[in-house]
Enzyme design. Sequence first.
Site, PDB file in Angstrom:
ATOM      1  NE  ARG A 185      -4.018  -1.946   2.239  1.00 31.04           N
ATOM      2  CZ  ARG A 185      -4.653  -2.535   3.253  1.00 31.04           C
ATOM      3  NH1 ARG A 185      -4.205  -2.379   4.483  1.00 31.04           N
ATOM      4  NH2 ARG A 185      -5.732  -3.259   3.041  1.00 31.04           N
ATOM      5  CD  GLN A 214       5.644  -6.934   7.592  1.00 27.53           C
ATOM      6  OE1 GLN A 214       6.190  -7.476   8.533  1.00 27.53           O
ATOM      7  NE2 GLN A 214       4.329  -6.928   7.438  1.00 27.53           N
ATOM      8  CG  ASN A 243       3.885 -10.387   4.521  1.00 34.23           C
ATOM      9  OD1 ASN A 243       3.547  -9.660   5.445  1.00 34.23           O
ATOM     10  ND2 ASN A 243       3.022 -10.999   3.739  1.00 34.23           N
ATOM     11  CG  ASP A 272      -3.783  -0.092  10.332  1.00 34.50           C
ATOM     12  OD1 ASP A 272      -2.857  -0.874  10.594  1.00 34.50           O
ATOM     13  OD2 ASP A 272      -4.974  -0.398  10.461  1.00 34.50           O
ATOM     14  CG  ASP A 274      -5.368   0.719   5.443  1.00 33.63           C
ATOM     15  OD1 ASP A 274      -5.006   0.891   6.617  1.00 33.63           O
ATOM     16  OD2 ASP A 274      -6.191  -0.152   5.108  1.00 33.63           O
ATOM     17  CG  ASP A 387      -5.965  -5.518  17.797  1.00 32.67           C
ATOM     18  OD1 ASP A 387      -6.425  -6.648  18.034  1.00 32.67           O
ATOM     19  OD2 ASP A 387      -6.428  -4.766  16.905  1.00 32.67           O
ATOM     20  CG  HIS A 411      -9.061   1.449   9.350  1.00 37.50           C
ATOM     21  ND1 HIS A 411      -9.841   0.381   8.928  1.00 37.50           N
ATOM     22  CD2 HIS A 411      -7.787   0.979   9.412  1.00 37.50           C
ATOM     23  CE1 HIS A 411      -9.067  -0.666   8.744  1.00 37.50           C
ATOM     24  NE2 HIS A 411      -7.828  -0.343   9.029  1.00 37.50           N
TER      25      HIS A 411
END
Length: 635
Positions: A185, A214, A243, A272, A274, A387, A411
């Site tokens: 991304r 990654q 990864n 994150d 994205d 998490d 998000h």
Amino acid sequence: MASNGTLPDASGEEQTVFSERTPSERLLAQRGLFAGPSEVVSKDLYAEVTLGVAARRRTGVTLEPSAKVSGNTYFGRFPASYWQRWTTVDKVRVEATVTGDGLLTIGASDFEGEHRTVTAREITGANATQVSLEAKIDKFYDGGALWLDLSTEAGQQLTVERVRWTVDSPERIRPTAVTICTMNRADDCLSNLQALAGDLNSLETLDAIYVADQGTDRVESREGFAQVVKDLGDKLHYITQPNLGGAGGFTRGLYEVAGHTETEHANVLFMDDDVLLEPDLVIRLTAFSNRAANPIIVGGQMLNLLHPDQLHVGAEYARLNTLEPGQPVEHSLNTADLLGVDEETGKPNRQERRLDAGYNGWWSCLIPYEVVKEIGYPLPFFFQWDDAEYSYRARGKGFPTVTLPGAGVWHADFGWKDWDEWHRYFNLRNSIITAALHSPFNLNLLTRVLVAQLVRYLLGMQYGLSATLIKAVEDFLEGPEILRDGGVAAMKEIRKIREEYPETKRHKATEVPGIASSDIGIINAAPRPSLQRVILLKRIIDRLLGKHRFSLGAVPNDEATWWHISLFDTAVVTDASQEGVRVRKYDRDRMFELGKRGIKVLQRLRKEGAAVQEQYKRAMPELTSRENWTRLYEL
């Protein structure tokens, strides 16, 4: 303010050396902003024009005569209840640069959302004048917030700029590193780096930014990367690694800070790649952590990217033994329109009551280094439930999680992600491991939950998803050895398994294999049955006998329930992404085969689960050790 130094690491790259520093001024807790970081974000999330005309800009606002602007908004509010409960701060100061004439007021609410005025100041003839108002942080224990309101009378004009909410600084400032995990991304990740670079002057507590890349489509390949490197200077550390999923990417930040710190009073902020970033998030989370009475995990909230006015959830917890994450805490806003009102009370959707979170998603979550020293690193889960597991493990050692209102990022909406994907394997497997580690692990209850899921999947002709569930339970029963490679082999294997099931593939509605587009008509579902157990038994019998009511039909995503899909021989179901369809076709042989395999492995779970639970508990120290992550990073 003294800055942290840098030293070369083993590769020769300059590495930030984290150390505390002495503050030179008051601590910035949050900025008063009047517009968002993107045009897709409503300015009303920051400041609402409640009367007359006002021009809102990112860092300032101008009110024309007879106008009112309120900061009683999602980003405009100062979460006083959370500051009173968790920090040692007893008052906050609002500082602003003011020009013209008008009234500045600090408003407050209580846990029921009732408003009061705390203090006000009339401004006359100001010309870029520095103005400050102060408010005590008391009377907010159960809930409530503070905010800044602005108003003008007839004939007045008022400009307010550079609004700052400040508190007394601690004796020493904690160094903070942002960690961004990214996987193919590149454009999204670069955008967030650019956002941080563009606001760097305001991010006083940010010492370093780690990017754990990654993917095969590297961030460094983008045209704007060189400029970001120049803008961020020695704060940016760009790392390429195998990864290892979200767990491996985020853990890399903890790993690097732990290896280059002179103090245990450091913070690592997961983010994150994205998200649409509100850079003020960094200020709000780090300031809160700097004044916390004791080290705590501080999380940011998630707003829905496709619906930017929606808050995903105010605070959440997980029902561990029944494998249910994302449960809204009592009194929490849930998929709430932040510009709308509560249907029952008619009051604006504001999170007034203070909430205790069970965990916080890693879309934005700050973890103090003291937590890492006490409980170790995250488990190598690859992703999903990493998490939640880490927060519940930390809570067991006295480190709670706080989800801070007003600290938010946008998000991708979870409701627009299809459940029938390969990552469901990790969701299931890791949820069972987390339950084994941090719940009573009632195996009779857990088995009933998984049997119910399997039956629904089989009735719904989701054979690939059924196989995914079976594989997740099988791999849990393999014990902690399944985590030794960080999830790489499991990812490849589950993708290969799911390839065997046609309904896991997405198609364009006009290009469904073997079915003419004109033959696919919508067949809507009946309401939820009142006697679900009776209907369930009837559907199971019909499936066993191969009976169906409809040969072919299209089903909207929100109507793809087990009691409706089980009426079809072939159902063309809209994908949750709304970008295509999945074709589910009744296959009696597969249904029987998967049903038998599923019952067999769930019987094993009930019999062997307690012994496997002990294996995971014994392996926990080694799996979460620095040495294990050094091995996984191939360092």
